[in-house]
Design a protein around this motif. Sequence first.
Motif, PDB file in Angstrom:
ATOM      1  N   GLY A  27      -2.979   0.079  -9.686  1.00 20.91           N
ATOM      2  CA  GLY A  27      -3.742  -0.501  -8.585  1.00 20.91           C
ATOM      3  C   GLY A  27      -4.551  -1.673  -9.096  1.00 20.91           C
ATOM      4  O   GLY A  27      -5.012  -1.668 -10.247  1.00 20.91           O
ATOM      5  N   CYS A  35      -7.189   5.473  -4.118  1.00 22.52           N
ATOM      6  CA  CYS A  35      -7.600   4.069  -4.044  1.00 22.52           C
ATOM      7  C   CYS A  35      -6.469   3.183  -3.518  1.00 22.52           C
ATOM      8  O   CYS A  35      -6.051   2.222  -4.174  1.00 22.52           O
ATOM      9  CB  CYS A  35      -8.070   3.567  -5.411  1.00 22.52           C
ATOM     10  SG  CYS A  35      -9.061   2.052  -5.322  1.00 22.52           S
ATOM     11  N   PRO A  36      -5.940   3.506  -2.328  1.00 26.41           N
ATOM     12  CA  PRO A  36      -4.817   2.724  -1.797  1.00 26.41           C
ATOM     13  C   PRO A  36      -5.229   1.295  -1.440  1.00 26.41           C
ATOM     14  O   PRO A  36      -6.353   1.044  -1.032  1.00 26.41           O
ATOM     15  CB  PRO A  36      -4.420   3.512  -0.535  1.00 26.41           C
ATOM     16  CG  PRO A  36      -5.687   4.191  -0.103  1.00 26.41           C
ATOM     17  CD  PRO A  36      -6.411   4.536  -1.385  1.00 26.41           C
ATOM     18  N   LYS A  89       3.662   5.102  -7.018  1.00 26.16           N
ATOM     19  CA  LYS A  89       2.616   4.178  -7.476  1.00 26.16           C
ATOM     20  C   LYS A  89       2.213   4.479  -8.921  1.00 26.16           C
ATOM     21  O   LYS A  89       1.970   5.624  -9.283  1.00 26.16           O
ATOM     22  CB  LYS A  89       1.387   4.296  -6.566  1.00 26.16           C
ATOM     23  CG  LYS A  89       0.183   3.462  -6.999  1.00 26.16           C
ATOM     24  CD  LYS A  89      -0.935   3.591  -5.988  1.00 26.16           C
ATOM     25  CE  LYS A  89      -2.234   2.979  -6.480  1.00 26.16           C
ATOM     26  NZ  LYS A  89      -3.317   3.059  -5.478  1.00 26.16           N
ATOM     27  N   SER A  91       4.282  -0.203  -7.383  1.00 28.52           N
ATOM     28  CA  SER A  91       5.111   1.002  -7.354  1.00 28.52           C
ATOM     29  C   SER A  91       6.558   0.658  -7.667  1.00 28.52           C
ATOM     30  O   SER A  91       6.988  -0.497  -7.585  1.00 28.52           O
ATOM     31  CB  SER A  91       5.028   1.673  -5.981  1.00 28.52           C
ATOM     32  OG  SER A  91       5.555   0.803  -4.976  1.00 28.52           O
ATOM     33  N   GLU A 136       0.824  -1.212   0.000  1.00 30.58           N
ATOM     34  CA  GLU A 136       0.000   0.000   0.000  1.00 30.58           C
ATOM     35  C   GLU A 136       0.857   1.260   0.000  1.00 30.58           C
ATOM     36  O   GLU A 136       1.747   1.420   0.826  1.00 30.58           O
ATOM     37  CB  GLU A 136      -0.929   0.022   1.218  1.00 30.58           C
ATOM     38  CG  GLU A 136      -1.852   1.234   1.227  1.00 30.58           C
ATOM     39  CD  GLU A 136      -2.881   1.200   2.337  1.00 30.58           C
ATOM     40  OE1 GLU A 136      -3.251   2.289   2.822  1.00 30.58           O
ATOM     41  OE2 GLU A 136      -3.326   0.095   2.728  1.00 30.58           O
ATOM     42  N   MET A 182       2.576   9.486  -6.718  1.00 21.73           N
ATOM     43  CA  MET A 182       2.063   8.771  -7.886  1.00 21.73           C
ATOM     44  C   MET A 182       2.781   9.216  -9.152  1.00 21.73           C
ATOM     45  O   MET A 182       3.168  10.377  -9.288  1.00 21.73           O
ATOM     46  CB  MET A 182       0.548   8.975  -8.008  1.00 21.73           C
ATOM     47  CG  MET A 182      -0.210   8.446  -6.790  1.00 21.73           C
ATOM     48  SD  MET A 182      -1.987   8.289  -7.040  1.00 21.73           S
ATOM     49  CE  MET A 182      -2.076   6.873  -8.134  1.00 21.73           C
ATOM     50  N   TYR A 195      -2.176  -4.163  -2.774  1.00 19.22           N
ATOM     51  CA  TYR A 195      -1.538  -4.535  -4.037  1.00 19.22           C
ATOM     52  C   TYR A 195      -1.375  -3.330  -4.961  1.00 19.22           C
ATOM     53  O   TYR A 195      -1.499  -3.448  -6.176  1.00 19.22           O
ATOM     54  CB  TYR A 195      -2.320  -5.664  -4.716  1.00 19.22           C
ATOM     55  CG  TYR A 195      -2.006  -7.011  -4.107  1.00 19.22           C
ATOM     56  CD1 TYR A 195      -1.011  -7.825  -4.642  1.00 19.22           C
ATOM     57  CD2 TYR A 195      -2.676  -7.460  -2.975  1.00 19.22           C
ATOM     58  CE1 TYR A 195      -0.708  -9.052  -4.086  1.00 19.22           C
ATOM     59  CE2 TYR A 195      -2.382  -8.686  -2.399  1.00 19.22           C
ATOM     60  CZ  TYR A 195      -1.394  -9.479  -2.963  1.00 19.22           C
ATOM     61  OH  TYR A 195      -1.091 -10.693  -2.395  1.00 19.22           O
ATOM     62  N   ASP A 196      -1.068  -2.165  -4.379  1.00 21.21           N
ATOM     63  CA  ASP A 196      -0.604  -1.047  -5.194  1.00 21.21           C
ATOM     64  C   ASP A 196       0.734  -1.453  -5.805  1.00 21.21           C
ATOM     65  O   ASP A 196       1.577  -2.031  -5.117  1.00 21.21           O
ATOM     66  CB  ASP A 196      -0.373   0.206  -4.334  1.00 21.21           C
ATOM     67  CG  ASP A 196      -1.654   0.773  -3.736  1.00 21.21           C
ATOM     68  OD1 ASP A 196      -2.733   0.467  -4.273  1.00 21.21           O
ATOM     69  OD2 ASP A 196      -1.556   1.510  -2.741  1.00 21.21           O
ATOM     70  N   SER A 256      -1.711   7.738  -1.936  1.00 25.12           N
ATOM     71  CA  SER A 256      -2.184   7.515  -3.304  1.00 25.12           C
ATOM     72  C   SER A 256      -3.703   7.457  -3.307  1.00 25.12           C
ATOM     73  O   SER A 256      -4.333   7.326  -2.256  1.00 25.12           O
ATOM     74  CB  SER A 256      -1.623   6.213  -3.855  1.00 25.12           C
ATOM     75  OG  SER A 256      -2.146   5.092  -3.159  1.00 25.12           O
TER      76      SER A 256
END
Length: 282
Positions: free
Chosen positions: A164, A149-150, A161, A156, A143, A218, A153-154, A147
């Motif tokens: 998503g 919609c954290p 990031k 990066s 996470e 991001m 399973y972000d 970001s």
Amino acid sequence: MSGFTELFMNKEWRFWDQSMSGRASSALESFAADDMLCELVGKGESLPTIRTWVHEKTVVLGIQDHRLPHIGAGRKVIEEHGYQSIVRNSGGLAVVLDGGVLNISILVSEQHNAIDIHAGYDIMVEFVRHLFPQIADRIEAYEIVGSYCPGSYDLSVDGKKFAGISQRRLRHGIAVQIYLCIEGSGSERAALIRDFYESGLDGEETKFVYPVIMPEVMASVSEIMGVSVTVQDTVIHVQRLMNHMMSNVRMQSLQPTETDLYMFYLTRVVERNQKMLAKTDK
């Protein structure tokens, strides 16, 4: 990794590319398509499928987003940025779609072999690592605080990031969906969502804790790599990767036999979206 290989290697798959043909349509059509495929793939009536899709200037809101105390003001900010807003039929929070964001759905069946939640996410993580071998060993899944919609399973690189992942499960079918910020500025997209939440909250405290967006966390794949990467380049890489791994790839869009089921799911997501947005207009 073995599960990933077992799923893809030397198998027959379907590839449905809507990265160009679906751009002018509503993102609701993509959610309906994935629901339809979830059911058909789940029942074994369609091949496992990878679908690529792009929609222009849309902010997809989650269920919690439409409960913001000043959601009407938040949606107005989205419109002022030149975007429309819809409410999706699954969990998560607001995400940005535009011409520089590629969405990929991987649809598989667990009718005969159960696939747990984590395994579903891992399938997409490995697929993206294969898609971008130049940065594969630098891609991490955890996470990214700040970001939009954290989630756990972000994806990066160096804390920035660029993607998503979400999942939808329906009638033994699993749709693992990812948005990949390929082109443009990741921080500019994040700034839009920051402005949305600031207007939607307007300083009020809520039981649900909305993310405090920090645009600097991001980025796009192009920004991370330091070279121009396009959505269409990436779609070509998806197809090449499929042709490399799988025994047979069928290029197949919506089939006549699937139209009725697709319209059923489209009607459902459109009506649900209208119902949700009607509440925001009160």
